[in-house]
Design a protein around this motif. Structure first.
Motif, PDB file in Angstrom:
ATOM      1  N   ARG A 137      17.817  43.054   6.795  1.00 31.21           N
ATOM      2  CA  ARG A 137      17.871  43.891   7.996  1.00 31.21           C
ATOM      3  C   ARG A 137      16.484  44.056   8.618  1.00 31.21           C
ATOM      4  N   ASP A 138      16.430  43.940   9.933  1.00 30.32           N
ATOM      5  CA  ASP A 138      15.224  44.095  10.749  1.00 30.32           C
ATOM      6  C   ASP A 138      14.234  42.945  10.607  1.00 30.32           C
ATOM      7  N   SER A 139      14.596  41.893   9.886  1.00 27.83           N
ATOM      8  CA  SER A 139      13.724  40.731   9.783  1.00 27.83           C
ATOM      9  C   SER A 139      13.998  39.760  10.933  1.00 27.83           C
ATOM     10  N   TRP A 140      13.053  38.853  11.162  1.00 29.24           N
ATOM     11  CA  TRP A 140      13.262  37.811  12.176  1.00 29.24           C
ATOM     12  C   TRP A 140      14.468  36.959  11.821  1.00 29.24           C
ATOM     13  N   GLY A 141      14.628  36.622  10.556  1.00 32.85           N
ATOM     14  CA  GLY A 141      15.726  35.748  10.159  1.00 32.85           C
ATOM     15  C   GLY A 141      17.093  36.340  10.392  1.00 32.85           C
ATOM     16  N   ALA A 142      17.200  37.673  10.330  1.00 34.03           N
ATOM     17  CA  ALA A 142      18.484  38.334  10.554  1.00 34.03           C
ATOM     18  C   ALA A 142      18.739  38.639  12.022  1.00 34.03           C
ATOM     19  N   ALA A 143      17.739  38.416  12.862  1.00 31.10           N
ATOM     20  CA  ALA A 143      17.872  38.731  14.282  1.00 31.10           C
ATOM     21  C   ALA A 143      18.768  37.718  14.986  1.00 31.10           C
ATOM     22  N   LEU A 144      19.340  38.152  16.085  1.00 28.57           N
ATOM     23  CA  LEU A 144      20.199  37.293  16.891  1.00 28.57           C
ATOM     24  C   LEU A 144      19.400  36.116  17.433  1.00 28.57           C
ATOM     25  N   VAL A 145      20.001  34.935  17.411  1.00 27.41           N
ATOM     26  CA  VAL A 145      19.335  33.718  17.845  1.00 27.41           C
ATOM     27  C   VAL A 145      18.964  33.803  19.328  1.00 27.41           C
ATOM     28  N   ASP A 146      17.869  33.171  19.705  1.00 26.10           N
ATOM     29  CA  ASP A 146      17.484  33.109  21.112  1.00 26.10           C
ATOM     30  C   ASP A 146      18.616  32.489  21.928  1.00 26.10           C
ATOM     31  N   GLY A 147      18.834  33.047  23.097  1.00 27.21           N
ATOM     32  CA  GLY A 147      19.889  32.549  23.967  1.00 27.21           C
ATOM     33  C   GLY A 147      21.110  33.439  23.973  1.00 27.21           C
ATOM     34  N   LEU A 148      21.231  34.318  22.964  1.00 26.33           N
ATOM     35  CA  LEU A 148      22.309  35.299  22.927  1.00 26.33           C
ATOM     36  C   LEU A 148      21.691  36.686  22.964  1.00 26.33           C
ATOM     37  N   VAL A 149      22.335  37.584  23.709  1.00 28.69           N
ATOM     38  CA  VAL A 149      21.746  38.898  23.955  1.00 28.69           C
ATOM     39  C   VAL A 149      22.772  39.987  23.682  1.00 28.69           C
TER      40      VAL A 149
END
Length: 252
Positions: A137-149
């Motif tokens: 949680r809150d890491s870059w790897g768990a973040a939504l992929v670029d291109g989706l918002v």
């Protein structure tokens, strides 16, 4: 779009009214397999699973352990059309993503093993070269992929298993949204998307797998088998472009 609570009592003139404000049905007709469908937009939600950097992005966890993540790009592209179409039509969008605790205190050993079968320290919670913690949680790897918002009104659910239902508030959220039909998309189609779909079907939801907006890094036959088993045992499948077109006709 702001999510409006659909499962609430009202209080007026000193009296509690237990009746829910039930919106009228909004038929959504869409080509599907094994048969065309009519769903009710007021009782449907789009559930998007695991569109995260660790799965989809070069430099993420899967890419770092040698998995070709390029097959997942098609799901990103399809969801760039599908998610806005769902919002515009008034369909709730629920993002269900791995978001493990940093201490992994609730992570069963079987789940940890699957993500690091050789015990090399490259699984959930491990530190990547870029400093990110795998699927944490809150890491870059768990973040939504670029291109989706994510937008205001979307709903986030952290998960800790292949399925989005175990040890999460997903079922409570869907119940309060008053939905019956789930359109499921994301990655990997034959793993976390499918596990979530099966659990949804087993507790009584209508399930529709959105092909094109779902993809996998597994061999192609795994995705094909998932589509077959979904239609044969659990529900339906629909092409993402067909669903986008159907939603466009119902846009508020």
């Amino acid at each position: 779009m702001t999510t409006v609570p659909r499962n609430r009592w009202t209080f007026e003139d000193g009296r509690v009214d237990l009746r829910r404000d039930t919106p009228p049905p909004r038929p959504l007709e869409v080509a599907a397999r094994p048969a065309p469908l009519t769903a009710d937009l007021t009782r449907s939600a789009l559930v998007v699973v695991d569109m995260q950097n660790d799965f989809c992005t070069p430099g993420g966890w899967l890419d770092g352990i040698g998995v070709d993540v390029s097959p997942l790009a098609q799901a990103v592209t399809a969801l760039q059309q599908l998610v806005p179409a769902a919002r515009a039509a008034g369909m709730p969008v629920v993002w269900v993503n791995w978001g493990n605790r940093l201490d992994r205190a609730n992570l069963p050993p079987g789940v940890a093993h699957v993500y690091d079968p050789q015990g090399l320290g490259v699984g959930i919670g491990s530190e990547m070269p870029n400093g990110s913690r795998v699927l944490t949680r809150d890491s870059w790897g768990a973040a939504l992929v670029d291109g989706l918002v994510r937008e205001p009104g979307d709903i986030d659910v952290d998960k800790y298993r292949m399925s989005g239902f175990w040890d999460t508030p997903l079922e409570s959220i869907l119940r309060n949204l008053r939905v019956d039909t789930l359109f499921l998309a994301g990655v990997n189609s034959d793993q976390c998307v499918y596990a979530t779909l099966i659990d949804a079907a087993c507790i009584g939801y209508d399930v529709v797998l959105v092909d094109g907006a779902s993809a996998t890094t597994s061999p192609a036959f795994c995705h094909d088998a998932t589509l077959y088993n979904t239609r044969q045992c659990f529900g339906f499948s629909v092409e993402s472009a067909d669903l986008v077109s159907a939603l466009a006709k119902e846009t508020r």
